[in-house]
Design a protein around this motif. Structure first.
Motif, PDB file in Angstrom:
ATOM      1  N   ALA A  58       0.735  -1.142   0.141  1.00 54.88           N
ATOM      2  CA  ALA A  58      -0.075   0.049   0.045  1.00 54.88           C
ATOM      3  C   ALA A  58       0.955   1.413   0.165  1.00 54.88           C
ATOM      4  CB  ALA A  58      -1.015   0.052   1.295  1.00 54.88           C
ATOM      5  N   THR A  59       1.907   1.307   0.883  1.00 52.89           N
ATOM      6  CA  THR A  59       3.020   2.532   0.724  1.00 52.89           C
ATOM      7  C   THR A  59       3.546   2.753  -0.560  1.00 52.89           C
ATOM      8  OG1 THR A  59       3.454   1.900   2.992  1.00 52.89           O
ATOM      9  CG2 THR A  59       4.877   3.422   1.973  1.00 52.89           C
ATOM     10  N   ILE A  60       3.848   1.453  -1.327  1.00 57.35           N
ATOM     11  CA  ILE A  60       4.450   1.679  -2.683  1.00 57.35           C
ATOM     12  C   ILE A  60       3.356   2.216  -3.478  1.00 57.35           C
ATOM     13  CG2 ILE A  60       5.477   0.434  -4.684  1.00 57.35           C
ATOM     14  CD1 ILE A  60       6.639  -1.624  -2.630  1.00 57.35           C
ATOM     15  N   ASP A  61       2.125   1.802  -3.339  1.00 57.57           N
ATOM     16  CA  ASP A  61       1.065   2.146  -4.240  1.00 57.57           C
ATOM     17  C   ASP A  61       0.390   3.566  -3.927  1.00 57.57           C
ATOM     18  OD1 ASP A  61      -0.441   1.471  -6.341  1.00 57.57           O
ATOM     19  OD2 ASP A  61      -2.220   0.636  -5.257  1.00 57.57           O
ATOM     20  N   GLY A  62       0.915   4.153  -2.890  1.00 51.73           N
ATOM     21  CA  GLY A  62       0.459   5.382  -2.477  1.00 51.73           C
ATOM     22  C   GLY A  62      -0.832   5.290  -1.723  1.00 51.73           C
ATOM     23  N   VAL A  63      -1.260   4.399  -0.990  1.00 50.62           N
ATOM     24  CA  VAL A  63      -2.228   4.249  -0.176  1.00 50.62           C
ATOM     25  C   VAL A  63      -1.920   4.481   1.157  1.00 50.62           C
ATOM     26  CG1 VAL A  63      -4.168   2.746   0.726  1.00 50.62           C
ATOM     27  CG2 VAL A  63      -3.393   2.728  -1.611  1.00 50.62           C
ATOM     28  N   GLY A  64      -2.680   5.653   1.736  1.00 50.48           N
ATOM     29  CA  GLY A  64      -2.192   5.983   3.018  1.00 50.48           C
ATOM     30  C   GLY A  64      -3.438   6.006   4.083  1.00 50.48           C
ATOM     31  N   LEU A 115       3.487  10.481   0.111  1.00 51.30           N
ATOM     32  CA  LEU A 115       4.256  11.417   1.191  1.00 51.30           C
ATOM     33  C   LEU A 115       3.897  13.102   0.706  1.00 51.30           C
ATOM     34  CD1 LEU A 115       5.219  10.464   4.147  1.00 51.30           C
ATOM     35  CD2 LEU A 115       7.328  11.057   3.137  1.00 51.30           C
ATOM     36  N   ARG A 116       2.552  13.197   0.917  1.00 49.77           N
ATOM     37  CA  ARG A 116       2.204  14.816   0.536  1.00 49.77           C
ATOM     38  C   ARG A 116       1.335  15.186   1.809  1.00 49.77           C
ATOM     39  NH1 ARG A 116       2.636  16.216  -4.802  1.00 49.77           N
ATOM     40  NH2 ARG A 116       3.047  14.772  -6.220  1.00 49.77           N
ATOM     41  N   GLN A 117       0.505  14.207   2.311  1.00 52.89           N
ATOM     42  CA  GLN A 117      -0.179  14.738   3.704  1.00 52.89           C
ATOM     43  C   GLN A 117      -0.034  13.642   4.343  1.00 52.89           C
ATOM     44  OE1 GLN A 117      -4.098  16.862   2.823  1.00 52.89           O
ATOM     45  NE2 GLN A 117      -4.486  17.144   5.193  1.00 52.89           N
TER      46      GLN A 117
END
Length: 444
Positions: free
Chosen positions: A94-100, A407-409
């Motif tokens: 999920a981190t690689i995929d941009g899921v936060g 890692l934008r918000q």
């Protein structure tokens, strides 16, 4: 007439078209058509899909610390939880995929093929996913350190030269949640009054269902009171910092308004972002081996400036057991005291000198320069020094990967949880770098 009555229910047929191009023939979607598909999940994911490498990576990790805390054992009651190996793999992917978000990850585990392949039929819920994400900071720190050590032992990475840079990430707090001290005192009084009233209603109301609802309201009011109390504690720190700055720059501080603290994320601070705007954010500090773009250590700072953070970064690296010879930072990190301290510890700091207001040569020796600062000016003035310093630009690739990975918000609130979010990114990033560096070494 008999033929007309016999076939009168049939739809009207079009007459044959004249010679030339015929009517268009298409395949239209039919979504109500019943069909049966029999296939194993493993057959639906390609053998070369990156998710398989992530699963293999997780399978090779030592996760005994996560298994030791599980209470469900053979011969004992209790519902078995999801495997820690599965939870770790889900959050890494999920981190690689941009899921936060844990809720978004929960939906993907039901609807997305790749996440369903990882789950392998194990049901998920966002509560378990969210709790696992923030509950194992020590395990993430160990995985980050062990990953770097394994790459060093394999000869894939060298830690002789390290670089540090700050990346400001938007906090979860809203800009309207910041309050000054008088307003915080009013909110705390109102929150405490509401908690006491709800607690009294819960204790005196005989209805069980209504009591549970009121208990939930009481819990929410109590958590809000705790956040306001945390904001008041943060306000004390900000006022003490303001008093320290008044001793050295009283006129500049007098122009500024009184400090404010957030009632939703007390640790967040309004900072100037890369686009020139001002937003609640955290100043994430990332130390890396720039030549190979591998993250060595991470930390969270709540100040809006990078100035003076080079020495804490070196101390953090020393605490991990690394002894670099060269340390690359931006010009905003420079302090003569830190350069002298690093020189005394056998580390050469590389950073451009600040430009003077009078236009004088920043590389020229100054009267108060020590041995370390004089050596630094001489190195940065030379062409070889400027060429070597360009290696720091490689660190910017890590910042770009951080933005691409979401890692934008931050969706987590608080300095500790923000650091956990940063650790997840560091472990996932290093995992992908290990795959790339290992493949490069195999090809060579």
């Amino acid at each position: 007439m008999a033929d007309d009555q016999l076939f009168e229910d049939l739809p009207e047929q079009d007459k044959p078209l004249p010679k030339g191009r015929g009517a268009v023939r298409l395949r239209e979607p039919e979504r109500r058509q019943m069909s049966m598909q029999v296939a194993a999940l493993d057959d639906l994911v390609g053998d070369d899909h990156p998710v398989r490498a992530v699963w293999s990576f997780v399978e090779g990790l030592d996760l005994s610390a996560l298994y030791d805390v599980i209470k469900a054992r053979e011969g004992e009651p209790g519902h078995p939880p999801a495997s820690p190996k599965l939870m770790l793999a889900l959050w890494l992917w999920a981190t690689i995929d941009g899921v936060g978000s844990a809720r978004q990850l929960d939906r993907l585990c039901r609807d997305h093929l790749i996440y369903r392949w990882l789950c392998g039929g194990v049901s998920m819920n966002y509560h378990s996913l969210s709790n696992f994400r923030i509950a194992h900071m020590a395990v993430l720190e160990r995985l980050l350190a062990q990953g770097v050590a394994s790459m060093v032992d394999a000869g894939l990475v060298s830690l002789d030269t390290l670089a540090q840079d700050g990346l400001r990430v938007r906090a979860g707090a809203g800009a309207g949640s910041f309050r000054r001290r008088p307003r915080l005192d009013e909110l705390k009084t109102a929150a405490q009054t509401r908690v006491e009233r709800l607690r009294f209603e819960v204790e005196t109301d005989p209805a069980a269902d209504d009591r549970r609802r009121r208990a939930a309201k009481e819990r929410g009011a109590r958590e809000r009171a705790e956040r306001i109390a945390a904001a008041q504690e943060r306000m004390k720190e900000l006022e003490a910092e303001r008093e320290r700055r008044e001793k050295t720059n009283k006129k500049e501080v007098a122009k500024q308004k009184s400090p404010r603290a957030s009632t939703t994320d007390a640790d967040a601070r309004v900072m100037k972002m890369a686009d020139g705007g001002w937003r609640p954010a955290y100043n994430t500090q990332i130390v890396s081996a720039p030549e190979h773009q591998v993250i060595v250590a991470v930390d969270i700072d709540t100040s809006g400036s990078d100035r003076g953070l080079a020495q804490p970064g070196i101390e953090m690296v020393h605490a991990e057991g690394y002894q670099p010879s060269n340390y690359l930072v931006d010009g905003g990190f420079t302090k003569n005291e830190a350069i002298e301290w690093a020189h005394a510890n056998g580390i050469k700091v590389w950073c451009p000198p600040a430009q003077t207001k009078h236009g004088t040569d920043p590389y020229a020796p100054k009267k108060g320069d020590g041995v370390g600062v004089a050596d630094w000016r001489e190195r940065m003035k030379s062409d070889d020094g400027k060429a070597f310093y360009r290696l720091r630009c490689e660190h910017e690739c890590i910042n770009a990967h951080a933005r691409r990975m979401g890692l934008r918000q931050l969706s987590l609130r608080g300095k500790i949880k923000a650091r956990i979010h940063l650790l997840w990114f560091a472990v996932a990033h290093n995992m992908m770098r290990f795959f790339a560096l290992h493949a490069k070494a195999q090809a060579a």
